[in-house]
Motif scaffolding. Structure first.
Motif, short mmCIF file in Angstrom:
data_model
loop_
_atom_site.label_atom_id
_atom_site.label_comp_id
_atom_site.label_asym_id
_atom_site.label_seq_id
_atom_site.Cartn_x
_atom_site.Cartn_y
_atom_site.Cartn_z
N HIS A 240 -6.80 -2.93 1.71
CA HIS A 240 -6.85 -1.69 1.11
C HIS A 240 -6.09 -0.65 1.79
CE1 HIS A 240 -9.94 1.88 0.42
NE2 HIS A 240 -9.08 1.87 -0.43
N VAL A 241 -5.74 -0.73 2.96
CA VAL A 241 -5.06 0.17 3.48
C VAL A 241 -3.45 -0.15 3.22
CG1 VAL A 241 -4.03 0.86 6.09
CG2 VAL A 241 -6.50 0.20 5.82
N ALA A 242 -3.10 -1.22 3.04
CA ALA A 242 -1.82 -1.41 2.51
C ALA A 242 -1.53 -0.86 1.13
CB ALA A 242 -1.50 -3.17 2.50
N ARG A 243 -2.63 -1.05 0.34
CA ARG A 243 -2.33 -0.33 -1.07
C ARG A 243 -2.38 1.02 -1.04
NH1 ARG A 243 -6.34 -4.52 -2.39
NH2 ARG A 243 -7.76 -2.96 -2.17
N SER A 244 -2.97 1.46 0.05
CA SER A 244 -3.01 3.10 0.08
C SER A 244 -1.78 3.71 0.66
CB SER A 244 -4.19 3.32 0.81
OG SER A 244 -5.50 2.89 0.37
N THR A 245 -0.79 2.98 1.28
CA THR A 245 0.29 3.43 2.14
C THR A 245 1.28 3.81 1.02
OG1 THR A 245 1.05 1.23 2.55
CG2 THR A 245 -0.41 2.20 4.14
N ILE A 246 1.30 3.48 -0.19
CA ILE A 246 2.36 3.64 -1.29
C ILE A 246 2.75 4.98 -1.04
CG2 ILE A 246 3.21 3.35 -3.44
CD1 ILE A 246 1.60 1.07 -3.68
N SER A 247 1.83 6.02 -1.41
CA SER A 247 2.33 7.33 -1.30
C SER A 247 2.84 7.95 -0.08
CB SER A 247 1.07 8.33 -1.72
OG SER A 247 0.70 7.84 -3.23
N PRO A 248 2.19 7.56 1.00
CA PRO A 248 2.79 8.14 2.37
C PRO A 248 4.08 7.55 2.67
CG PRO A 248 0.65 7.42 2.96
CD PRO A 248 0.98 6.89 1.31
N LEU A 249 4.27 6.36 2.05
CA LEU A 249 5.77 5.84 2.30
C LEU A 249 6.86 6.78 1.40
CD1 LEU A 249 5.27 2.10 2.46
CD2 LEU A 249 6.20 3.50 4.23
N PHE A 250 6.20 7.01 0.26
CA PHE A 250 7.07 7.91 -0.66
C PHE A 250 7.60 9.19 -0.05
CE2 PHE A 250 7.48 11.18 -4.17
CZ PHE A 250 8.63 10.68 -4.69
N VAL A 251 6.42 9.52 0.76
CA VAL A 251 6.48 11.05 1.35
C VAL A 251 7.64 11.10 2.17
CG1 VAL A 251 5.29 12.95 2.80
CG2 VAL A 251 4.18 11.73 0.71
N LEU A 252 7.65 9.97 3.05
CA LEU A 252 8.49 9.67 4.24
C LEU A 252 9.96 9.51 3.61
CD1 LEU A 252 8.96 9.10 7.09
CD2 LEU A 252 8.46 6.64 6.65
N ALA A 253 9.90 8.76 2.56
CA ALA A 253 11.27 8.55 2.19
C ALA A 253 12.01 9.72 1.38
CB ALA A 253 11.34 7.20 1.02
N THR A 254 11.15 10.46 0.81
CA THR A 254 11.65 11.87 0.34
C THR A 254 12.05 12.75 1.52
OG1 THR A 254 9.77 11.86 -1.37
CG2 THR A 254 10.96 13.87 -0.88
N VAL A 255 11.53 12.76 2.71
CA VAL A 255 11.54 13.70 3.70
C VAL A 255 12.91 13.07 4.45
CG1 VAL A 255 11.06 14.22 5.98
CG2 VAL A 255 9.39 14.36 4.37
N VAL A 256 13.14 11.79 4.45
CA VAL A 256 14.25 11.42 5.31
C VAL A 256 15.48 11.26 4.11
CG1 VAL A 256 15.47 9.28 6.13
CG2 VAL A 256 13.01 9.83 6.62
N GLY A 257 15.33 11.08 3.10
CA GLY A 257 16.33 11.26 2.02
C GLY A 257 16.86 12.65 1.84
N VAL A 258 15.99 13.63 1.70
CA VAL A 258 16.60 14.97 1.40
C VAL A 258 17.24 15.47 2.74
CG1 VAL A 258 15.96 17.25 0.83
CG2 VAL A 258 14.73 15.49 -0.40
#
Length: 590
Positions: A240-258
């Protein structure tokens, strides 16, 4: 574990003791967890308070101006002041954070009839509106999961408080984190909890806002994991936790990328913030900018929340009393909700460097603790009424009176505090509206830290610094850009350091100043005559353009500067100085 409100159960116990009457309609409503006020009404009340704070709240922290308003002004208008934190060498501020705010104001900045000071107010209003929605969401979640009474008390405590008045419209990562922590807490309190949404809000608060705020959600996350683990099993919980981390990882990737795109190198700003503040070493780090005693936050919270701060501090003791005396006890959820405030207060009180804004993310937690404490106070009154054989109606009325008097007193003190601050210290923000003809170099000496940002200066004016008694590092300037591409985000500025070491290239000669912003307090000797003369009294070289009164805090008694009281109650003992914009006579002649 089922969530129950203590007040209706205590009321029912009083009724049963007297005549075995059935539980009242109020108790039934509490059990059904129906909010006592409709969502739209609560949102309207909070947003009305937010509009007032956006218009009148001061800017007490120069970090808000130099690290957020100025870079946003640079992105929007091509010029602004730059701190060392935005140098690619250090990269501890996020361009995505200020970039999002710049994009929000972009449509308004293209309207000719809207000047920059209006943009400032528009952005503040948007920030206060976001805070209002998050606060209303938390109210609704508290009402439905803990108790309608606790939800209502949360609003009655938070809305009038001087602390929330200051925090709601502040353009700071700590305020931004406060908004999204409230969103995330609301999701966690819902039944069933939406873990993906909650983790997304928390990741926005931590990765885009302030990484330290994630400590606030640890107790609630652990409780959720414990209960979800019992229901799903360890393997199910992990999935359940693993499935729920997709959005947080997207947020992190966006912050790092920009941020990496803006700095033109791979950067992880949240990690840089933690490394600098926690592992910076003995010769650098936040302590270079001042330290405070361990009791600083206790004093500060007492000013901003007065009686409700004391009630929040005492919540753990009231919980213990509840568990020992009241037959209703307390739920696991209530116990966990008390922990974030104590955790935050304890950790930050141990840090030598302290600032008021560091407490902003914990303000909602303080209000929750105070709300539950006030609910327990009402329980105790009802319980005592039961023991003293009072009639149920009398016990309820007395309990309601005690709570109402405490809330009303706290609200009046907070209102007094808010009026005191806004009337005493608004001059640095309001003085520029009286003369829009300013141009050239607008200089700041000893008043450098009260500059409210370039949004208050006309298009042709630029902020500059002259030497004063301050011996630390002042901001430099971004390389001005006429094109939409702001290469100042990635160019390494000259003469920057993370040691707060003074750089004389940041100053200009006073002869180059077209205008000067300065203050004067009669009866004070000049600190260093050659560095901080009383320019306001130098009539030969400077004309007064406009002046406003500004509180002389050093000569004003504590009560008079801490609270505003009408003359009928307490004689106004405030001592005033002057805060002025001066025009250089020599520049006018040439």
């Amino acid at each position: 574990m089922p969530l129950q409100s203590q007040a209706p159960l205590a009321e029912a116990a009083v009724q049963k003791t007297h005549n075995n009457t059935p539980v009242s309609d109020t108790v039934a409503k509490e059990k059904n967890k129906v909010p006592l006020l409709p969502y739209h009404i609560v949102l309207s009340i909070i947003f009305s308070a937010g509009l007032i704070s956006a218009a009148f709240a001061t800017i007490p922290d120069c970090d808000e101006v130099f690290n957020y308003w100025e870079p946003t002004h640079y992105l929007s208008y091509g010029n602004g002041l730059q701190t060392w934190e935005y140098s690619p060498v250090y990269a501890i501020r996020s361009w995505l954070y200020v970039g999002v705010h710049s994009l929000i104001t972009l449509p308004f900045s293209r309207v000719p009839s809207i000047n920059k000071s209006h943009i400032f107010l528009i952005l503040r209003t948007i920030l206060a509106g976001t805070a209002s929605v998050s606060q209303a969401e938390l109210y609704d979640a508290l009402s439905r999961s803990v108790s309608p009474t606790v939800g209502l008390l949360f609003i009655l405590i938070s809305v009038p408080s001087a602390g929330m008045f200051q925090a709601m419209p502040a353009y700071l990562p700590s305020s931004f984190a406060m908004y999204f922590v409230m969103f995330g807490m609301a999701e966690f309190l819902k039944t069933p909890a939406s873990l993906p949404r909650a983790l997304t809000y928390f990741s926005i608060a931590g990765f885009l806002g302030w990484p330290f705020c994630l400590a606030l959600v640890a107790p609630q996350f652990l409780l959720w994991a414990f209960e979800d683990g019992k229901a799903r099993g360890a393997i199910g919980l992990i999935q359940h936790v693993a499935r729920s981390t997709i959005s947080p990882l997207f947020v992190l990737a966006t912050v790092v990328g920009v941020d990496s795109l803006a700095y033109r190198k791979l950067v992880f700003v949240p990690l840089n913030i933690v490394l600098y503040n926690v592992f910076g070493g003995s010769d650098r780090g936040p302590d270079l900018y001042g330290t405070e005693p361990w009791w600083y936050y206790f004093a500060n919270l007492s000013l901003n929340f007065n009686l409700m701060a004391a009630v929040a501090f005492a919540s753990i003791f009231l919980l213990a009393l509840t568990l020992a005396i009241l037959p209703t006890g307390a739920t696991r959820q209530q116990v966990v909700l008390l922990l974030p405030f104590y955790l935050w207060l304890g950790v930050f009180s141990l840090q030598p460097h302290k600032e008021e804004r560091f407490m902003f993310p914990a303000y909602p937690a303080l209000c929750i603790n105070a709300a539950m404490s006030m609910n327990w106070v009402n329980d105790f009154v009802l319980f005592l009424g039961c023991k003293l054989k009072f009639k149920p109606k009398t016990a309820r009325a007395f309990g309601a009176s005690v709570v109402t008097v405490m809330l009303a007193t706290s609200a009046l003190i907070s209102t007094s505090r808010t009026i005191a601050v806004t009337t005493a210290y608004s001059a640095p923000k309001t003085i520029y509206r009286f003369d829009r003809s300013l141009s050239g170099n607008i200089c700041f000496g000893k008043e450098w830290y009260r500059f409210p940002s370039s949004y208050f200066l006309p298009v042709g004016a630029r902020p500059r610094f002259i030497k004063s008694a301050f011996a630390g590092l002042l901001p430099g300037t971004f390389a001005e850009a006429e094109t939409p591409f702001r290469d100042g985000t990635w160019k390494v500025p000259e003469n920057m350091n993370d040691l707060n070491r003074e750089d004389y290239s940041k100053y200009i000669p006073i002869e180059e100043c077209d205008y000067l912003v300065d203050s004067y307090f009669s009866g004070r000797e000049e600190h260093i005559e050659s560095l901080e003369p009383n320019y306001i009294l130098d009539l030969e070289n400077w004309d007064r353009v406009t002046c406003q009164k500004f509180l002389d805090a050093a000569r004003t008694p504590f009560l008079s500067r801490a609270l505003w009281l009408p003359d009928l109650v307490y004689r106004d003992r405030r001592v005033w100085g002057e805060y002025c914009i001066l025009r250089n006579k020599q520049k006018r002649r040439t």
